[in-house]
Design a protein around this motif. Structure first.
Motif, PDB file in Angstrom:
ATOM      1  N   LEU A 148       0.822  -1.209   0.000  1.00  0.00           N
ATOM      2  CA  LEU A 148       0.000   0.000   0.000  1.00  0.00           C
ATOM      3  C   LEU A 148       0.861   1.266   0.000  1.00  0.00           C
ATOM      4  O   LEU A 148       0.433   2.313  -0.467  1.00  0.00           O
ATOM      5  N   ALA A 149       2.081   1.150   0.522  1.00  0.00           N
ATOM      6  CA  ALA A 149       2.932   2.338   0.641  1.00  0.00           C
ATOM      7  C   ALA A 149       3.773   2.575  -0.610  1.00  0.00           C
ATOM      8  O   ALA A 149       4.758   3.310  -0.575  1.00  0.00           O
ATOM      9  N   THR A 150       3.412   1.964  -1.718  1.00  0.00           N
ATOM     10  CA  THR A 150       4.175   2.186  -2.946  1.00  0.00           C
ATOM     11  C   THR A 150       3.515   3.278  -3.778  1.00  0.00           C
ATOM     12  O   THR A 150       2.317   3.540  -3.649  1.00  0.00           O
ATOM     13  N   GLY A 151       4.301   3.855  -4.663  1.00  0.00           N
ATOM     14  CA  GLY A 151       3.766   4.887  -5.551  1.00  0.00           C
ATOM     15  C   GLY A 151       2.627   4.345  -6.392  1.00  0.00           C
ATOM     16  O   GLY A 151       1.589   4.990  -6.551  1.00  0.00           O
ATOM     17  N   LEU A 152       2.791   3.144  -6.908  1.00  0.00           N
ATOM     18  CA  LEU A 152       1.785   2.571  -7.801  1.00  0.00           C
ATOM     19  C   LEU A 152       0.426   2.445  -7.105  1.00  0.00           C
ATOM     20  O   LEU A 152      -0.621   2.758  -7.690  1.00  0.00           O
ATOM     21  N   ALA A 153       0.430   2.005  -5.849  1.00  0.00           N
ATOM     22  CA  ALA A 153      -0.837   1.869  -5.116  1.00  0.00           C
ATOM     23  C   ALA A 153      -1.488   3.242  -4.921  1.00  0.00           C
ATOM     24  O   ALA A 153      -2.704   3.399  -5.076  1.00  0.00           O
ATOM     25  N   PHE A 154      -0.665   4.241  -4.613  1.00  0.00           N
ATOM     26  CA  PHE A 154      -1.213   5.597  -4.440  1.00  0.00           C
ATOM     27  C   PHE A 154      -1.819   6.113  -5.742  1.00  0.00           C
ATOM     28  O   PHE A 154      -2.878   6.735  -5.745  1.00  0.00           O
ATOM     29  N   GLU A 155      -1.121   5.834  -6.829  1.00  0.00           N
ATOM     30  CA  GLU A 155      -1.618   6.300  -8.121  1.00  0.00           C
ATOM     31  C   GLU A 155      -2.980   5.674  -8.403  1.00  0.00           C
ATOM     32  O   GLU A 155      -3.909   6.343  -8.851  1.00  0.00           O
ATOM     33  N   GLY A 156      -3.096   4.379  -8.119  1.00  0.00           N
ATOM     34  CA  GLY A 156      -4.364   3.681  -8.337  1.00  0.00           C
ATOM     35  C   GLY A 156      -5.465   4.231  -7.443  1.00  0.00           C
ATOM     36  O   GLY A 156      -6.596   4.467  -7.890  1.00  0.00           O
ATOM     37  N   MET A 157      -5.151   4.463  -6.179  1.00  0.00           N
ATOM     38  CA  MET A 157      -6.171   4.944  -5.247  1.00  0.00           C
ATOM     39  C   MET A 157      -6.590   6.366  -5.588  1.00  0.00           C
ATOM     40  O   MET A 157      -7.766   6.717  -5.533  1.00  0.00           O
ATOM     41  N   ASN A 158      -5.634   7.160  -5.963  1.00  0.00           N
ATOM     42  CA  ASN A 158      -5.908   8.542  -6.348  1.00  0.00           C
ATOM     43  C   ASN A 158      -6.906   8.574  -7.508  1.00  0.00           C
ATOM     44  O   ASN A 158      -7.874   9.336  -7.508  1.00  0.00           O
ATOM     45  N   HIS A 159      -6.685   7.683  -8.467  1.00  0.00           N
ATOM     46  CA  HIS A 159      -7.560   7.624  -9.637  1.00  0.00           C
ATOM     47  C   HIS A 159      -8.927   7.039  -9.260  1.00  0.00           C
ATOM     48  O   HIS A 159      -9.965   7.550  -9.673  1.00  0.00           O
ATOM     49  N   ALA A 160      -8.911   5.979  -8.446  1.00  0.00           N
ATOM     50  CA  ALA A 160     -10.174   5.319  -8.069  1.00  0.00           C
ATOM     51  C   ALA A 160     -11.082   6.272  -7.292  1.00  0.00           C
ATOM     52  O   ALA A 160     -12.291   6.342  -7.527  1.00  0.00           O
ATOM     53  N   GLY A 161     -10.474   7.036  -6.367  1.00  0.00           N
ATOM     54  CA  GLY A 161     -11.265   7.983  -5.579  1.00  0.00           C
ATOM     55  C   GLY A 161     -11.875   9.050  -6.472  1.00  0.00           C
ATOM     56  O   GLY A 161     -13.030   9.441  -6.323  1.00  0.00           O
ATOM     57  N   HIS A 162     -11.104   9.477  -7.460  1.00  0.00           N
ATOM     58  CA  HIS A 162     -11.577  10.498  -8.398  1.00  0.00           C
ATOM     59  C   HIS A 162     -12.717   9.947  -9.265  1.00  0.00           C
ATOM     60  O   HIS A 162     -13.706  10.620  -9.515  1.00  0.00           O
ATOM     61  N   MET A 163     -12.596   8.691  -9.677  1.00  0.00           N
ATOM     62  CA  MET A 163     -13.613   8.078 -10.551  1.00  0.00           C
ATOM     63  C   MET A 163     -14.900   7.752  -9.790  1.00  0.00           C
ATOM     64  O   MET A 163     -15.909   7.464 -10.403  1.00  0.00           O
ATOM     65  N   ARG A 164     -14.804   7.725  -8.472  1.00  0.00           N
ATOM     66  CA  ARG A 164     -15.931   7.283  -7.626  1.00  0.00           C
ATOM     67  C   ARG A 164     -16.367   5.870  -8.046  1.00  0.00           C
ATOM     68  O   ARG A 164     -17.559   5.528  -8.054  1.00  0.00           O
ATOM     69  N   SER A 165     -15.400   5.059  -8.405  1.00  0.00           N
ATOM     70  CA  SER A 165     -15.694   3.737  -8.953  1.00  0.00           C
ATOM     71  C   SER A 165     -16.224   2.779  -7.885  1.00  0.00           C
ATOM     72  O   SER A 165     -15.861   2.876  -6.716  1.00  0.00           O
ATOM     73  N   ASN A 166     -17.062   1.864  -8.313  1.00  0.00           N
ATOM     74  CA  ASN A 166     -17.586   0.822  -7.425  1.00  0.00           C
ATOM     75  C   ASN A 166     -16.490  -0.241  -7.260  1.00  0.00           C
ATOM     76  O   ASN A 166     -16.396  -1.188  -8.030  1.00  0.00           O
ATOM     77  N   LEU A 167     -15.651  -0.020  -6.254  1.00  0.00           N
ATOM     78  CA  LEU A 167     -14.450  -0.841  -6.094  1.00  0.00           C
ATOM     79  C   LEU A 167     -14.175  -1.025  -4.606  1.00  0.00           C
ATOM     80  O   LEU A 167     -14.336  -0.082  -3.833  1.00  0.00           O
ATOM     81  N   VAL A 168     -13.794  -2.236  -4.234  1.00  0.00           N
ATOM     82  CA  VAL A 168     -13.469  -2.483  -2.825  1.00  0.00           C
ATOM     83  C   VAL A 168     -11.972  -2.744  -2.712  1.00  0.00           C
ATOM     84  O   VAL A 168     -11.426  -3.570  -3.452  1.00  0.00           O
ATOM     85  N   ILE A 169     -11.327  -2.049  -1.785  1.00  0.00           N
ATOM     86  CA  ILE A 169      -9.930  -2.375  -1.486  1.00  0.00           C
ATOM     87  C   ILE A 169      -9.901  -2.951  -0.083  1.00  0.00           C
ATOM     88  O   ILE A 169     -10.426  -2.348   0.856  1.00  0.00           O
ATOM     89  N   VAL A 170      -9.332  -4.141   0.046  1.00  0.00           N
ATOM     90  CA  VAL A 170      -9.156  -4.721   1.379  1.00  0.00           C
ATOM     91  C   VAL A 170      -7.687  -4.591   1.732  1.00  0.00           C
ATOM     92  O   VAL A 170      -6.817  -5.115   1.021  1.00  0.00           O
ATOM     93  N   LEU A 171      -7.418  -3.864   2.797  1.00  0.00           N
ATOM     94  CA  LEU A 171      -6.039  -3.776   3.265  1.00  0.00           C
ATOM     95  C   LEU A 171      -5.790  -4.940   4.212  1.00  0.00           C
ATOM     96  O   LEU A 171      -6.425  -5.054   5.263  1.00  0.00           O
ATOM     97  N   ASN A 172      -4.880  -5.815   3.806  1.00  0.00           N
ATOM     98  CA  ASN A 172      -4.500  -6.950   4.644  1.00  0.00           C
ATOM     99  C   ASN A 172      -3.296  -6.497   5.477  1.00  0.00           C
ATOM    100  O   ASN A 172      -2.154  -6.633   5.072  1.00  0.00           O
ATOM    101  N   ASP A 173      -3.599  -5.945   6.634  1.00  0.00           N
ATOM    102  CA  ASP A 173      -2.565  -5.280   7.434  1.00  0.00           C
ATOM    103  C   ASP A 173      -2.035  -6.246   8.498  1.00  0.00           C
ATOM    104  O   ASP A 173      -2.664  -6.473   9.527  1.00  0.00           O
ATOM    105  N   ASN A 174      -0.871  -6.829   8.212  1.00  0.00           N
ATOM    106  CA  ASN A 174      -0.272  -7.741   9.200  1.00  0.00           C
ATOM    107  C   ASN A 174       0.915  -7.071   9.888  1.00  0.00           C
ATOM    108  O   ASN A 174       1.718  -7.740  10.522  1.00  0.00           O
ATOM    109  N   GLU A 175       1.010  -5.767   9.677  1.00  0.00           N
ATOM    110  CA  GLU A 175       2.075  -4.971  10.307  1.00  0.00           C
ATOM    111  C   GLU A 175       3.452  -5.573  10.071  1.00  0.00           C
ATOM    112  O   GLU A 175       4.304  -5.563  10.930  1.00  0.00           O
ATOM    113  N   GLN A 176       3.615  -6.153   8.898  1.00  0.00           N
ATOM    114  CA  GLN A 176       4.872  -6.832   8.585  1.00  0.00           C
ATOM    115  C   GLN A 176       5.109  -6.720   7.093  1.00  0.00           C
ATOM    116  O   GLN A 176       4.207  -6.953   6.294  1.00  0.00           O
TER     117      GLN A 176
END
Ligand code: TPP
Length: 624
Positions: free
Chosen positions: A149-177
């Motif tokens: 999630l902390a990569t540029g590519l993920a940010f670019e995707g999220m930035n675009h998805a939020g702008h599109m208001r797309s019907n999309l689910v992102i599940v963050l699998n946060d294992n703190e590792q």
């Protein structure tokens, strides 16, 4: 196979199960993952962490109509077991068997092939946009880890998805590792979210108030909305995901099936970008992996009872990575300007010792290969001697940075390109077979490949002295010393090393293929064919005088490299003769084919592609 898992032919079968049976299924999946990876190796820790997540998603979604896109895909074993692949799961990572990553050609339940980090958000958004253009109706879910999630590519995707208001689910699998310990500001931010579950409760209250507002008029509505915004920012600084346009839900316990199923049921009714923050434990359910998730990230075979991993690097024939690891520390002691950079792979690249000894001169930048290279360029411009230790396949991400930020400015960045060549069982997403082609065309770059560990050390030492952009490529293989008269002869830019003389032909080998070339020479010699064997050492610049001398001898040249043929070392030799107007020399390139190479053990693949001593000798004999 026994129990419930054997009856799961497709995700439809799990929808018939009650909660008790779902929990039993989770246990059986874990047992199967542990059993198979203990024999076949693989990404056990990440996959054990997503068992409940995979069950909950398949319980609530309708795959393959609904699309589940796993990021990297190393955590998708439970998904594989739930989507008709339980029967042949024991072929995992074997040649011809199941891939260790999602593969579109392997199953209709794998909508997108992957292996590299952070492609999930962009590819899922693409799938969602295609769905909308085609006026289809299904869900698209991306599952991404906290490091990715902390990569540029993920940010670019999220930035675009939020702008599109797309019907999309992102599940963050946060294992703190990450693979090793987490780094970076995003990781700290996620921790604050975990520490502040209160926010969602407060937001629910605020929403109740807002719903009652129409009676009070638009002015009051705005005031309460403003109050809610203020509250959000007060309780969770930034509300990063909400500000990016996502509805944030969580954090939830990613191992609580009941909680996750009810969460998925609710959020799947929404038609906007949704972000679910699930907390999971890497290695969940297997003590040794829970205790040491970094060591159990990607394993070779291991003993289930003792947790002892059969370490491929152990023994006399130490790996190139170990030689690099030792030399970088030595150079760090001698030269205070030497700094080392890794993109989230301190252990894999052998930088852990340097990190311990020189914590101020070591940078783990997270999974950010493009940033790693430009950051190194900045360090070089600032007077440091940066060494970027990186796997060949992941360096592919940094191509523009290599051109624009390093080569163009002739900055002394040293790339230590590990896993250059066949990466084995991880397959086509991980083979490092393109780096010769994409580095040798960079103007001013010195590109080298050592034949053994001793030569790698020499090359690294020289690279630090030269003050030029340098790339050194080496494979995941034994770095056993190759004994030859001039083994530790001084290294001069663009000078090769003659290892053996023979009257019938010349083999010009590079890097890992030098040893194979010598062994082929022995095989040929027994048949009365005598080969000259040259260790090229340099891919760029080539050894002009050596090539001209071979041309004068008139002997046929066989080039050998562990990389794709087109654009490779052999191609460089062909181009050299063309450029120099030398047209009588016959050159035959022995290399990997220009196609994507499947997964399988390195030795098996080398045999398949005719790059073992016997196969090479047979090819040469036939050609002569
Ligand atoms: C571009 C790229 N760089 C490096 C890697 C190596 N890699 C595989 S998994 C991983 C860590 C991923 O961490 P996270 O996304 O949090 O998932 P987790 O393993 O914790 O489930 C890394 C660095 C990769 N697959 N792709």
């Amino acid at each position: 196979m026994s129990g419930i898992l054997k009856d799961i032919a497709s995700p439809a079968d799990i929808k018939k199960l009650d909660m008790k049976q779902l929990k039993q299924l989770a246990g059986e999946i874990r047992e199967r993952i542990i059993d198979v990876t203990s024999k076949k190796g693989g990404h056990i820790a990440a996959s054990l962490g997503t068992v409940e997540l995979a069950i909950a998603m398949h319980y609530c979604l309708e795959s393959p109509k609904d699309k589940i896109v796993w990021d990297v895909g190393h955590q998708s074993y439970a998904h594989k077991l739930l989507t008709g692949r339980a029967g042949n799961f024991d072929t995992l990572r074997e040649m011809g068997g199941l891939s260790g990553f999602p593969r579109a050609e392997e199953s209709e339940h794998d909508p997108f092939t992957c292996g590299h980090s952070a492609t999930s958000v962009s590819s899922a958004l693409g799938l969602a946009s295609a769905r909308d253009l085609k006026k289809e109706d299904h869900k698209v879910v991306a599952v991404i880890g906290d490091a990715s999630l902390a990569t540029g590519l993920a940010f670019e995707g999220m930035n675009h998805a939020g702008h599109m208001r797309s019907n999309l689910v992102i599940v963050l699998n946060d294992n703190e590792q990450f693979i090793s310990k987490p780094v970076g500001a995003m990781s700290k931010y996620l921790n604050t979210l975990i520490a502040n579950p209160l926010y969602n409760k407060v937001r629910a209250e605020a929403e109740k108030i807002i719903k009652a507002i129409p009676k009070l008029g638009p002015g009051a509505y705005k005031a309460v909305k403003k109050f809610q915004e203020g509250l959000k920012n007060l309780l969770v600084p930034g509300i990063l995901f909400e500000e990016l346009g996502f509805r944030y839900f969580g954090p939830i316990d990613g191992h609580d099936l009941g909680q996750m199923i009810s969460m998925f049921r609710k959020i799947l009714l929404l038609k906007e970008p949704v972000f679910i923050h699930a907390i999971t434990k890497k290695g969940k359910g297997y003590r040794f992996a829970e205790e040491d998730p970094a060591r159990f990230h990607g394993v070779t075979s291991f003993d289930v009872t003792t947790g002892r991993i059969d370490d491929a690097d152990e023994g006399d024939e130490r790996s190139f990575t170990r030689h690099f690891s030792e030399k970088i520390i030595e150079l760090g002691c001698k030269e205070p300007r030497v700094v080392a950079i890794t993109a989230a792979m301190p252990d894999g690249t052998g930088l852990q010792g340097f990190a311990k000894k020189f914590p101020d001169r070591f940078f783990d930048v997270g999974i950010t290969e493009p940033h790693a290279v430009t950051f190194a360029a900045g360090l070089a411009r600032g007077g440091m001697i940066p060494v970027v230790a990186i796997y060949s396949t992941f360096l592919q991400r940094s191509y523009d940075q290599l051109i624009h930020d390093v080569a163009l400015q002739r900055l002394p960045v040293i790339l230590c390109i590990d896993r250059a060549g066949l990466a084995g069982k991880d397959g086509p997403t991980h083979h490092g077979v393109f780096d010769i082609s994409y580095t040798r065309s960079l103007p001013g770059f010195i590109v080298m490949a050592p034949k053994d560990g001793a030569e790698l050390k020499l090359m690294l030492e020289k690279a630090v002295e030269w003050g030029k952009p340098v790339a050194i490529r080496y494979p995941r293989a034994s770095a056993k010393r190759i004994v030859s008269a001039s083994s530790c002869a001084p290294l001069e830019i663009g000078r090769s090393e003659l290892l053996r003389e023979g009257k019938d032909l010349t083999i010009l080998a590079v890097g890992s293929m030098v040893n194979t070339a010598l062994a082929s020479g022995d095989v040929l010699s027994k048949k009365g064919i005598e080969a000259t064997v040259v260790n090229a050492r340099f891919i760029s610049p080539l050894d002009k005088s050596m090539l001209e001398e071979i041309a004068r001898s008139g002997k046929k040249i066989f080039t050998m490299e562990e990389g794709v043929a087109d654009g490779g070392f052999g191609s460089a030799v062909l181009e050299f003769f063309e450029r120099e107007n030398i047209h009588h020399v016959k050159v035959r390139r022995l290399a990997l084919p220009d196609e994507f190479i499947e997964h399988g053990a390195r030795e098996e693949l080398l045999r398949k592609y005719h790059l073992t001593p016997d196969e090479v000798a047979a090819t040469i004999e036939a050609e002569l």
